[in-house]
Design an enzyme around this catalytic site. Structure first.
Site, short mmCIF file in Angstrom:
data_model
loop_
_atom_site.label_atom_id
_atom_site.label_comp_id
_atom_site.label_asym_id
_atom_site.label_seq_id
_atom_site.Cartn_x
_atom_site.Cartn_y
_atom_site.Cartn_z
N ASP A 12 0.97 -1.11 0.01
CA ASP A 12 0.06 -0.06 0.09
C ASP A 12 1.05 1.34 0.04
O ASP A 12 2.07 1.20 0.41
CB ASP A 12 -0.70 0.08 1.31
CG ASP A 12 -1.82 1.15 1.47
OD1 ASP A 12 -2.24 1.69 0.44
OD2 ASP A 12 -1.64 1.93 2.51
N ASP A 14 0.12 5.21 0.79
CA ASP A 14 -0.06 6.22 1.81
C ASP A 14 -0.37 5.43 3.23
O ASP A 14 -1.18 4.52 3.35
CB ASP A 14 -1.30 7.05 1.51
CG ASP A 14 -1.22 7.62 -0.06
OD1 ASP A 14 -0.13 8.23 -0.28
OD2 ASP A 14 -2.13 7.86 -0.67
N THR A 54 -2.49 1.24 -4.81
CA THR A 54 -2.90 2.32 -3.83
C THR A 54 -4.33 2.65 -4.25
O THR A 54 -4.32 3.06 -5.51
CB THR A 54 -2.07 3.36 -4.01
OG1 THR A 54 -2.39 4.48 -3.08
CG2 THR A 54 -1.34 3.84 -5.34
N ARG A 111 -10.81 -1.10 -6.08
CA ARG A 111 -10.78 -0.33 -4.91
C ARG A 111 -10.83 -1.17 -3.84
O ARG A 111 -11.59 -2.06 -3.61
CB ARG A 111 -11.96 0.76 -4.63
CG ARG A 111 -11.74 1.54 -3.32
CD ARG A 111 -12.68 2.64 -3.13
NE ARG A 111 -12.63 3.32 -1.90
CZ ARG A 111 -11.90 4.17 -1.23
NH1 ARG A 111 -10.94 4.61 -2.16
NH2 ARG A 111 -11.72 4.54 -0.25
N LYS A 112 -9.52 -1.22 -3.03
CA LYS A 112 -9.57 -1.93 -1.80
C LYS A 112 -10.64 -1.78 -0.82
O LYS A 112 -10.81 -0.59 -0.70
CB LYS A 112 -8.11 -1.88 -1.09
CG LYS A 112 -6.92 -2.32 -2.20
CD LYS A 112 -5.63 -2.29 -1.32
CE LYS A 112 -5.29 -0.46 -1.46
NZ LYS A 112 -3.93 -0.28 -1.00
MG LIG Z 1 -2.83 3.39 3.51
#
Ligand SMILES: [Mg+2]
Length: 187
Positions: A12, A14, A54, A111-112
């Site tokens: 990931d 951020d 991400t 989208r996770k």
């Molecule tokens: Mg994150």
């Protein structure tokens, strides 16, 4: 899916590679986490793939565009290269159901916690899913990993290198598919 290729560490971005200051999209706002660059280099040196996955809903929300994301990832790559490291591929999801842009305001599969980016990357790169792992800072990251059938590790700060090293070690050695029958013995 058969996985005969290299294992991957999925990062990931951020909150894992950089401190999550909220919708980071410029080098000025980007601050690497502790030993993040060394962690990526460790993955490279082991012969594993290093892949970023991400969520970038800031695109759907109109905060910035794909150009900024691409520019930031090129800047990250330059920074990594200066330290003998690199990311093999960057995958990002530009969607969000609350997005301002109609074409991006969709229920997507990338989208996770959806596993779409992971599955795409595993397919694109022929990833060995059995040994691969994801490092994330949210439950949604770990859920994406679970849905993709790979192990997930929660990063809570501190040395990213230490976590990556331990997670890779826990994956164990490669499985050898060739058997050695050359066991001649001396009488
Ligand atoms: Mg994150």
């Amino acid at each position: 899916m058969t996985n005969k290729g290299r294992p991957a560490v999925f990062f990931d971005r951020d909150g894992v590679l950089n401190h999550d200051a909220g919708y980071v999209h410029s080098p000025e706002a980007f601050v690497w986490t502790d030993e993040a660059v060394a962690a990526v280099r460790h993955v490279n040196d082991a012969g594993w793939l290093a892949i970023v996955v991400t969520n970038q809903s800031g695109i759907a929300r109109g905060y910035y565009g794909p150009e900024e994301v691409g520019r930031l990832h090129r800047w990250m790559q330059d920074e990594l290269r200066r330290h003998g490291a690199h990311i093999d591929a960057y995958y990002y999801c530009p969607h969000h159901v609350d997005g301002l842009k109609a074409e991006l305001a969709v229920e997507c599969s990338c989208r996770k916690p959806q596993p779409g980016m992971l599955l795409a990357a595993m397919d694109d790169w022929g990833v060995d899913g059995e040994r691969s792992l994801l490092i994330g800072d949210k439950a949604s990251d770990l859920e994406a990993a679970r849905r993709a059938g790979i192990r997930g590790y929660l990063y809570k700060g501190g040395s990213l290198l230490r976590l990556v090293r331990e997670a890779m070690a826990a994956a164990g050695p490669p499985r050898h598919t060739t058997t050695c029958s050359n066991t001649s013995s001396t009488p």
